[in-house]
Design an enzyme around this catalytic site. Sequence first.
Site, mmCIF file in Angstrom:
data_model
loop_
_atom_site.group_PDB
_atom_site.id
_atom_site.type_symbol
_atom_site.label_atom_id
_atom_site.label_comp_id
_atom_site.label_asym_id
_atom_site.label_seq_id
_atom_site.Cartn_x
_atom_site.Cartn_y
_atom_site.Cartn_z
ATOM 1 N N CYS A 72 0.834 -1.207 0.000
ATOM 2 C CA CYS A 72 0.000 0.000 0.000
ATOM 3 C C CYS A 72 0.872 1.261 0.000
ATOM 4 O O CYS A 72 2.032 1.247 0.435
ATOM 5 C CB CYS A 72 -0.864 0.043 1.247
ATOM 6 S SG CYS A 72 -2.102 -1.247 1.369
ATOM 7 N N GLU A 74 0.642 3.906 1.884
ATOM 8 C CA GLU A 74 0.994 4.428 3.217
ATOM 9 C C GLU A 74 2.268 3.773 3.738
ATOM 10 O O GLU A 74 3.153 4.433 4.288
ATOM 11 C CB GLU A 74 -0.141 4.168 4.213
ATOM 12 C CG GLU A 74 -1.429 4.894 3.899
ATOM 13 C CD GLU A 74 -2.369 4.113 2.985
ATOM 14 O OE1 GLU A 74 -1.897 3.331 2.122
ATOM 15 O OE2 GLU A 74 -3.586 4.293 3.131
ATOM 16 N N CYS A 111 -5.670 0.790 5.424
ATOM 17 C CA CYS A 111 -6.125 -0.546 5.810
ATOM 18 C C CYS A 111 -5.563 -0.905 7.192
ATOM 19 O O CYS A 111 -4.664 -0.226 7.712
ATOM 20 C CB CYS A 111 -5.692 -1.575 4.766
ATOM 21 S SG CYS A 111 -3.929 -1.941 4.800
ATOM 22 N N CYS A 114 -1.763 -1.315 7.392
ATOM 23 C CA CYS A 114 -1.047 -0.022 7.360
ATOM 24 C C CYS A 114 -1.181 0.698 8.696
ATOM 25 O O CYS A 114 -0.233 1.329 9.165
ATOM 26 C CB CYS A 114 -1.577 0.862 6.240
ATOM 27 S SG CYS A 114 -0.939 0.362 4.625
HETATM 28 N N1 THU Z 1 -4.364 0.493 -1.124
HETATM 29 C C1 THU Z 1 -3.501 1.420 -0.612
HETATM 30 O O1 THU Z 1 -2.439 1.701 -1.189
HETATM 31 N N2 THU Z 1 -3.842 2.028 0.536
HETATM 32 C C2 THU Z 1 -5.008 1.832 1.211
HETATM 33 O O2 THU Z 1 -5.235 2.451 2.237
HETATM 34 C C3 THU Z 1 -5.974 0.868 0.712
HETATM 35 C C4 THU Z 1 -5.590 0.111 -0.501
HETATM 36 C C5 THU Z 1 -4.011 -0.145 -2.394
HETATM 37 C C6 THU Z 1 -3.708 -1.601 -2.340
HETATM 38 C C7 THU Z 1 -4.012 -2.013 -3.763
HETATM 39 O O3 THU Z 1 -2.878 -1.729 -4.579
HETATM 40 C C8 THU Z 1 -5.129 -1.085 -4.192
HETATM 41 O O4 THU Z 1 -5.092 0.014 -3.278
HETATM 42 C C9 THU Z 1 -6.512 -1.722 -4.180
HETATM 43 O O5 THU Z 1 -6.781 -2.294 -2.961
#
Ligand code: THU
Length: 157
Positions: A72, A74, A111, A114
Amino acid sequence: MKAKEIRIAYCSVDIGELDKDLQRLVEEAKRQTDSAYCPYSNFSVGAAVLLDNGVIVGGNNQENIAYPSGLCAERTAMFYANSQHPDHKPMAIAIAAKNGGQFLDKPICPCGGCRQALLEAELRYKSPIRVILYGTQDTLVIESIADMLPFAFVSFD
Ligand code: THU
């Protein structure tokens, strides 16, 4: 039995109400969505971390064909900040997301994984990290990661 309750405070803000450093931080989080690598979800997330010396470190989601191997935005941003600037305390993190190329009107929240990873930075630097969740219609400010993760795993004692 004794009923207990946890409440958290947060604010809904206009970007113009934020101080200049935080406005810059939101702009960087938005800019970071442009370099996300997200061919599987098409969901671009940008994050930017403000350090105590004014430096801003950005990151974005990096996906992988073996899905769980991606990361992710973050965690990408915070791990990069902590690895390259270990002596500078993270003060704030801003997060922005685009779905199909458009910024979302309501913000997304980090999430659970994170939140736990960001909480580590609060514990490590012994200081709250302000969270700014950008949306075109609503932007939210939460004063610490700990507020976003009640019942976090923090100690073995
Ligand atoms: N994702 C993030 O980068 N941060 C979040 O807080 C939620 C989800 C990304 C993970 C994945 O690459 C995409 O968003 C879809 O879930």
